[in-house]
Motif scaffolding. Sequence first.
Motif, PDB file in Angstrom:
ATOM      1  N   GLU A   1       0.829  -1.206   0.000  1.00 47.69           N
ATOM      2  CA  GLU A   1       0.000   0.000   0.000  1.00 47.69           C
ATOM      3  C   GLU A   1       0.860   1.250   0.000  1.00 47.69           C
ATOM      4  O   GLU A   1       0.481   2.279  -0.569  1.00 47.69           O
ATOM      5  N   PHE A   2       2.021   1.199   0.649  1.00 50.94           N
ATOM      6  CA  PHE A   2       2.938   2.339   0.678  1.00 50.94           C
ATOM      7  C   PHE A   2       3.343   2.703  -0.745  1.00 50.94           C
ATOM      8  O   PHE A   2       3.256   3.866  -1.147  1.00 50.94           O
ATOM      9  N   GLY A   3       3.762   1.719  -1.519  1.00 51.31           N
ATOM     10  CA  GLY A   3       4.179   1.979  -2.889  1.00 51.31           C
ATOM     11  C   GLY A   3       3.047   2.483  -3.754  1.00 51.31           C
ATOM     12  O   GLY A   3       3.229   3.395  -4.575  1.00 51.31           O
ATOM     13  N   ARG A   4       1.855   1.921  -3.582  1.00 54.71           N
ATOM     14  CA  ARG A   4       0.713   2.359  -4.397  1.00 54.71           C
ATOM     15  C   ARG A   4       0.367   3.815  -4.144  1.00 54.71           C
ATOM     16  O   ARG A   4       0.046   4.572  -5.063  1.00 54.71           O
ATOM     17  N   ARG A   5       0.440   4.215  -2.880  1.00 57.68           N
ATOM     18  CA  ARG A   5       0.085   5.599  -2.567  1.00 57.68           C
ATOM     19  C   ARG A   5       1.169   6.555  -3.051  1.00 57.68           C
ATOM     20  O   ARG A   5       0.868   7.669  -3.488  1.00 57.68           O
ATOM     21  N   VAL A   6       2.414   6.147  -2.982  1.00 58.94           N
ATOM     22  CA  VAL A   6       3.488   6.971  -3.536  1.00 58.94           C
ATOM     23  C   VAL A   6       3.300   7.113  -5.047  1.00 58.94           C
ATOM     24  O   VAL A   6       3.471   8.202  -5.605  1.00 58.94           O
ATOM     25  N   GLU A   7       2.921   6.042  -5.705  1.00 53.49           N
ATOM     26  CA  GLU A   7       2.684   6.110  -7.152  1.00 53.49           C
ATOM     27  C   GLU A   7       1.588   7.112  -7.487  1.00 53.49           C
ATOM     28  O   GLU A   7       1.668   7.856  -8.473  1.00 53.49           O
TER      29      GLU A   7
ATOM     30  N   THR B   1      11.102  14.564 -12.330  1.00 52.86           N
ATOM     31  CA  THR B   1      10.326  13.862 -11.312  1.00 52.86           C
ATOM     32  C   THR B   1       9.465  12.775 -11.940  1.00 52.86           C
ATOM     33  O   THR B   1       9.365  11.653 -11.418  1.00 52.86           O
ATOM     34  N   LEU B   2       8.833  13.084 -13.084  1.00 49.53           N
ATOM     35  CA  LEU B   2       7.990  12.086 -13.742  1.00 49.53           C
ATOM     36  C   LEU B   2       8.822  10.930 -14.292  1.00 49.53           C
ATOM     37  O   LEU B   2       8.375   9.777 -14.278  1.00 49.53           O
ATOM     38  N   LEU B   3      10.027  11.221 -14.766  1.00 49.65           N
ATOM     39  CA  LEU B   3      10.919  10.140 -15.205  1.00 49.65           C
ATOM     40  C   LEU B   3      11.260   9.212 -14.050  1.00 49.65           C
ATOM     41  O   LEU B   3      11.318   7.980 -14.215  1.00 49.65           O
ATOM     42  N   GLN B   4      11.490   9.791 -12.884  1.00 52.17           N
ATOM     43  CA  GLN B   4      11.771   8.996 -11.685  1.00 52.17           C
ATOM     44  C   GLN B   4      10.615   8.045 -11.413  1.00 52.17           C
ATOM     45  O   GLN B   4      10.814   6.851 -11.143  1.00 52.17           O
ATOM     46  N   GLY B   5       9.388   8.558 -11.475  1.00 54.15           N
ATOM     47  CA  GLY B   5       8.215   7.718 -11.261  1.00 54.15           C
ATOM     48  C   GLY B   5       8.052   6.663 -12.335  1.00 54.15           C
ATOM     49  O   GLY B   5       7.638   5.532 -12.060  1.00 54.15           O
ATOM     50  N   ALA B   6       8.391   7.032 -13.577  1.00 54.82           N
ATOM     51  CA  ALA B   6       8.278   6.085 -14.687  1.00 54.82           C
ATOM     52  C   ALA B   6       9.176   4.878 -14.466  1.00 54.82           C
ATOM     53  O   ALA B   6       8.773   3.726 -14.676  1.00 54.82           O
ATOM     54  N   HIS B   7      10.411   5.120 -14.037  1.00 55.92           N
ATOM     55  CA  HIS B   7      11.361   4.030 -13.842  1.00 55.92           C
ATOM     56  C   HIS B   7      11.014   3.198 -12.606  1.00 55.92           C
ATOM     57  O   HIS B   7      11.163   1.968 -12.624  1.00 55.92           O
TER      58      HIS B   7
ATOM     59  N   PHE C   1       7.974   2.738 -11.203  1.00 55.89           N
ATOM     60  CA  PHE C   1       6.706   2.017 -11.278  1.00 55.89           C
ATOM     61  C   PHE C   1       6.411   1.473 -12.674  1.00 55.89           C
ATOM     62  O   PHE C   1       5.297   1.028 -12.930  1.00 55.89           O
ATOM     63  N   ASP C   2       7.396   1.534 -13.573  1.00 52.47           N
ATOM     64  CA  ASP C   2       7.253   0.987 -14.924  1.00 52.47           C
ATOM     65  C   ASP C   2       6.024   1.568 -15.621  1.00 52.47           C
ATOM     66  O   ASP C   2       5.149   0.842 -16.098  1.00 52.47           O
ATOM     67  N   ARG C   3       5.992   2.895 -15.691  1.00 54.18           N
ATOM     68  CA  ARG C   3       4.838   3.609 -16.242  1.00 54.18           C
ATOM     69  C   ARG C   3       5.187   4.273 -17.576  1.00 54.18           C
ATOM     70  O   ARG C   3       5.994   5.203 -17.635  1.00 54.18           O
ATOM     71  N   ASP C   4       4.569   3.786 -18.664  1.00 49.37           N
ATOM     72  CA  ASP C   4       4.841   4.341 -19.991  1.00 49.37           C
ATOM     73  C   ASP C   4       4.326   5.762 -20.149  1.00 49.37           C
ATOM     74  O   ASP C   4       4.890   6.548 -20.901  1.00 49.37           O
ATOM     75  N   ASP C   5       3.217   6.107 -19.449  1.00 47.58           N
ATOM     76  CA  ASP C   5       2.675   7.457 -19.589  1.00 47.58           C
ATOM     77  C   ASP C   5       3.582   8.482 -18.911  1.00 47.58           C
ATOM     78  O   ASP C   5       3.827   9.574 -19.451  1.00 47.58           O
ATOM     79  N   LEU C   6       4.102   8.138 -17.736  1.00 49.07           N
ATOM     80  CA  LEU C   6       5.050   9.032 -17.076  1.00 49.07           C
ATOM     81  C   LEU C   6       6.339   9.140 -17.886  1.00 49.07           C
ATOM     82  O   LEU C   6       6.953  10.208 -17.957  1.00 49.07           O
ATOM     83  N   LEU C   7       6.741   8.044 -18.513  1.00 47.26           N
ATOM     84  CA  LEU C   7       7.936   8.052 -19.354  1.00 47.26           C
ATOM     85  C   LEU C   7       7.742   8.971 -20.551  1.00 47.26           C
ATOM     86  O   LEU C   7       8.667   9.707 -20.941  1.00 47.26           O
ATOM     87  N   TYR C   8       6.564   8.953 -21.119  1.00 45.51           N
ATOM     88  CA  TYR C   8       6.265   9.807 -22.274  1.00 45.51           C
ATOM     89  C   TYR C   8       6.429  11.284 -21.917  1.00 45.51           C
ATOM     90  O   TYR C   8       7.082  12.051 -22.633  1.00 45.51           O
ATOM     91  N   LEU C   9       5.848  11.677 -20.786  1.00 51.84           N
ATOM     92  CA  LEU C   9       5.912  13.084 -20.387  1.00 51.84           C
ATOM     93  C   LEU C   9       7.301  13.454 -19.898  1.00 51.84           C
ATOM     94  O   LEU C   9       7.793  14.552 -20.171  1.00 51.84           O
ATOM     95  N   GLY C  10       7.953  12.550 -19.182  1.00 52.93           N
ATOM     96  CA  GLY C  10       9.281  12.836 -18.677  1.00 52.93           C
ATOM     97  C   GLY C  10      10.324  12.949 -19.772  1.00 52.93           C
ATOM     98  O   GLY C  10      11.299  13.692 -19.642  1.00 52.93           O
ATOM     99  N   SER C  11      10.112  12.215 -20.864  1.00 54.24           N
ATOM    100  CA  SER C  11      11.066  12.235 -21.975  1.00 54.24           C
ATOM    101  C   SER C  11      10.693  13.237 -23.055  1.00 54.24           C
ATOM    102  O   SER C  11      11.336  13.274 -24.111  1.00 54.24           O
ATOM    103  N   GLY C  12       9.667  14.030 -22.800  1.00 56.99           N
ATOM    104  CA  GLY C  12       9.236  14.988 -23.818  1.00 56.99           C
ATOM    105  C   GLY C  12       8.621  14.331 -25.033  1.00 56.99           C
ATOM    106  O   GLY C  12       8.687  14.869 -26.142  1.00 56.99           O
ATOM    107  N   GLY C  13       8.009  13.158 -24.850  1.00 55.02           N
ATOM    108  CA  GLY C  13       7.345  12.458 -25.945  1.00 55.02           C
ATOM    109  C   GLY C  13       8.242  11.568 -26.767  1.00 55.02           C
ATOM    110  O   GLY C  13       7.793  10.969 -27.756  1.00 55.02           O
ATOM    111  N   GLU C  14       9.498  11.435 -26.371  1.00 51.93           N
ATOM    112  CA  GLU C  14      10.433  10.614 -27.149  1.00 51.93           C
ATOM    113  C   GLU C  14      10.310   9.129 -26.844  1.00 51.93           C
ATOM    114  O   GLU C  14      10.713   8.286 -27.654  1.00 51.93           O
TER     115      GLU C  14
END
Length: 242
Positions: free
Chosen positions: A90-96, A126-132, A134-147
């Motif tokens: 639950e700790f990880g889910r709430r941080v996500e 910060t969003l890139l950190q979350g992407a890595h 929690f394995d999140r493609d949407d956060l990766l998209y925004l963190g990488s500027g759409g690349e």
Amino acid sequence: EHPAGLRRPSNWSIVDETGLCGISLYFPEFTESNTWRDSSYARLAYQLHLQVNNDGGQYELAPGYHRMCLGRFQAALKLTEKTGNKLPEEFGRRVESMYDYLMWLMKPDGSQPSLSDTRPSNLKGTLLQGAHRFDRDDLLYLGSGGEEGRRPDGTSHLLPDAGYAVMRSGWEPDARYLLLDGGPVGIGHQHEDKLAILLSAYGEHFLVDTGPFVYNVSKWRRHAMSTAAHSTALIDGQDQNR
């Protein structure tokens, strides 16, 4: 025995307990390290539940301090991985969910809105950190500027506990973006900004929040916190806090 930050729960509560967590894990030879570890974990979990709303927003409702707290919770997760300890799922889910919150608030240029005592800064790292984490493609998209990654599902979004409604035409840097502050007064770093709106479009910011100015006792600090400094209405020329 004397947790200063817990007398009045705030971002300092989280800072204090992350420090205690670090000391307990890096110095296991201390006779009380296990007690420190268990108490810091329990307090961090309690502060996460107490201070982070169901929509992912930290209850001070200032994105800058939200990120400060997120950084401490993230540090606690990292510490547990390094030392072989574990926190409840639950700790990880709430941080996500705290990363989701920032994703929906993010302005088209990648910056955070300067709500309450928040200064403008870029959210992509910060969003890139979350992407890595929690394995999140949407956060990766925004963190990488759409690349890399993929666009988030949806555009406009309501954060019901914070009371922020965000409307956007898309996720491009020149997208049209409007944020309405329709929520409660935050804790500790709040401004008199109810029903304020922020507006960005075509790569420009049209209606902005002034942010905190500096933390001092001056007419400019008072002005920065006042209703007059925000894009909302005054009734009879008076601020919301009368």
